[in-house]
Design an enzyme around this catalytic site. Structure first.
Site, PDB file in Angstrom:
ATOM      1  N   CYS A  67     -22.955  -0.296  44.518  1.00 21.36           N
ATOM      2  CA  CYS A  67     -23.167   0.059  45.924  1.00 21.36           C
ATOM      3  C   CYS A  67     -24.508   0.783  46.076  1.00 21.36           C
ATOM      4  O   CYS A  67     -24.853   1.655  45.273  1.00 21.36           O
ATOM      5  CB  CYS A  67     -22.024   0.957  46.399  1.00 21.36           C
ATOM      6  SG  CYS A  67     -22.267   1.669  48.045  1.00 21.36           S
ATOM      7  N   CYS A 317      -3.929 -15.382  18.231  1.00 22.60           N
ATOM      8  CA  CYS A 317      -4.508 -14.466  17.249  1.00 22.60           C
ATOM      9  C   CYS A 317      -4.006 -13.037  17.460  1.00 22.60           C
ATOM     10  O   CYS A 317      -4.119 -12.201  16.564  1.00 22.60           O
ATOM     11  CB  CYS A 317      -6.035 -14.508  17.315  1.00 22.60           C
ATOM     12  SG  CYS A 317      -6.733 -14.186  18.937  1.00 22.60           S
TER      13      CYS A 317
END
Length: 354
Positions: A67, A317
């Site tokens: 921002c 995994c």
């Protein structure tokens, strides 16, 4: 993933501009494409237009830019002048890949920049710049548009800058593709955060959390190996994995059937195939995998192959832990690994009791 009740707490803190929440969360505003600090003076968005993040890197990878009013990454009371200078430089040219020469032009020592960014934001400056580039590319993928040259609605980045950032990560823009093979990329929202899926019409090549460390390098390696460009879009394998992931997170699916394209060495492929043999709700070790593939002394190589897996969840995994019982590493983060194991154990136990 931030729980729904905590999001409400964060939203109230945003409305009340509570300074004690500084550094605890950042809020991405869907309608403007920016992310802010809790005490931002800008007009407050509606709750449904807010996405909350615990780190600036997560907000960047979710395609939000800092921002310009509250300057979440360069507020004078929080960071040094060096950090402010570098954040400003990135926003002037977000598609830039930083080199030593770039640092010299700004009279900035690269190692100092690395230390200060790491201390303040938990990531190095190069990681920040990479996350900014990746966020730009992911924003276009999330929007699902196939026109790379489209101007960004917020009007902050230039059309050419956006195109350059996307092309450097994903390959050539559509107008430049010619007869080059094309892979499609889609943004998938899941319970554990957004993921990116990349596929052709036949198989799934990549499935990763968008905040995975090194994702940009993974995409680059993928397109180089396949000599392809990656553009926003959908394909049958992407629609298939999106549906299967929904069932997986609801505890309705124990085996993925989306066709996969495994890109790796013969050894890596043997490891990945062995990973798919681990039943949901069970765990094993790198040493056990090495024994199972007939290479009992290659547990370190197994660990490396495990880390090179580009198909998160589908090639599980996360079901591999250290021999001493520690969870070990996981590209998507240890919290996600712990959640996945707990989720699978819960519904595999429920399945056994039926």
């Amino acid at each position: 993933m931030i729980p729904a009740d905590l999001k409400l707490v964060y939203y109230r803190a945003l409305i009340d501009k509570k300074s004690e929440y500084e550094g605890i969360f950042y809020v991405g505003v869907k309608t403007t494409g920016v992310f802010c600090r809790p005490t931002c003076p800008a007009r407050k968005p509606k709750f449904e237009n807010c996405e909350f993040y615990e780190t600036a890197k997560e907000a960047l990878l979710a395609s939000f830019r800092p921002c310009q009013r509250c300057r979440p990454l360069s507020h004078p009371s929080h960071v040094s002048e060096l950090i402010q200078k570098l954040v400003h430089a990135v926003e002037e040219n977000p598609e830039r890949r930083w080199t030593e020469e770039d640092f010299r032009k700004l009279s900035v020592d690269a190692s100092t920049a690395r230390r200060q960014f790491k201390k303040r934001f938990g990531m190095t400056f190069v990681e920040y710049a990479r996350a900014r580039r990746m966020g730009i590319a992911l924003k276009h993928i999330r929007a699902g548009s196939a026109v790379i040259e489209a101007q960004l609605s917020a009007g902050y980045e230039s059309g050419s800058g956006f195109r350059d950032a996307f092309s450097r990560i994903m390959g050539a823009a559509p107008a430049q593709l010619g007869n080059q093979p094309i892979l499609k990329a889609s943004w998938l929202d899941t319970q554990l955060g957004p993921m990116i899926a990349i596929a052709d019409d036949e198989a799934l090549y990549l499935l990763e959390f968008v905040d995975r460390r090194g994702l940009e390098r993974e995409v680059e390696r993928l397109r180089r190996r396949t000599k392809s460009s990656v553009i926003p879009g959908s394909a049958p394998p992407i629609r298939s994995i999106e549906s299967e992931l929904e069932d997986y997170f609801e505890g309705k699916l124990t085996e993925f059937n989306t066709p996969l394209r495994l890109l790796g060495s013969p050894f890596q492929k043997r490891v990945w195939e062995q990973l798919r043999e681990i039943p949901p709700g069970q765990i094993t070790s790198y040493a056990d995998i090495a024994v199972a593939i007939g290479k009992p002394g290659a547990y370190r190589a197994v660990a490396q192959a495990n880390g090179a897996n580009q198909l998160a969840i589908v090639i599980p995994c996360h079901r591999v832990i250290n021999l001493n019982g520690d969870l070990g590493g996981y590209g998507g983060g240890i919290l996600r690994k712990r959640w996945l194991l707990g989720h699978e154990k819960k519904w595999s136990t429920e399945e056994q009791t039926r």
